[in-house]
Design a protein around this motif. Structure first.
Motif, short mmCIF file in Angstrom:
data_model
loop_
_atom_site.label_atom_id
_atom_site.label_comp_id
_atom_site.label_asym_id
_atom_site.label_seq_id
_atom_site.Cartn_x
_atom_site.Cartn_y
_atom_site.Cartn_z
N ARG A 15 -7.72 3.35 -0.54
CA ARG A 15 -6.49 2.65 -0.16
C ARG A 15 -6.13 1.63 -1.23
N ASP A 28 0.28 11.88 0.04
CA ASP A 28 -0.41 13.08 0.47
C ASP A 28 0.24 14.28 -0.22
N GLU A 60 0.89 5.31 0.29
CA GLU A 60 0.11 6.47 0.74
C GLU A 60 0.79 7.73 0.23
N HIS A 114 0.86 -1.19 0.00
CA HIS A 114 0.00 0.00 0.00
C HIS A 114 0.89 1.23 0.00
#
Length: 82
Positions: free
Chosen positions: A70, A60, A58, A56
């Protein structure tokens, strides 16, 4: 725009659960490719038995709202951590 990025890897277990095994440090990255623009989560293999793994990532983007999805990438590898 720059973004704060990290990734985590998850190992699949016989009880049908995914368990987080490692996460990378969060890095502030610039847009574009290159080997310096990535994060890496690592764990040592205890055995070389075929196992399913998920990754995964992530992302931002600094100064922007993002969605709560996700996305996961999944693959099998000859590595079991537990």
């Amino acid at each position: 725009m720059d973004a704060k990025v990290f990734n985590c890897i998850y190992e699949y277990f016989t009880d049908h659960s995914w368990r987080q095994q490692a996460c990378s440090p969060t890095k502030e990255l610039k847009p574009g490719g290159g080997s310096s623009n990535r994060t890496v989560a690592r764990i040592k293999c205890r055995t070389f038995q075929q196992t399913s793994w998920r990754n995964h990532v992530e992302v931002d983007v600094i100064g922007k709202l993002d969605t709560g999805e996700r996305p996961m990438n999944q693959a099998k590898a000859a590595c079991r951590a537990q």
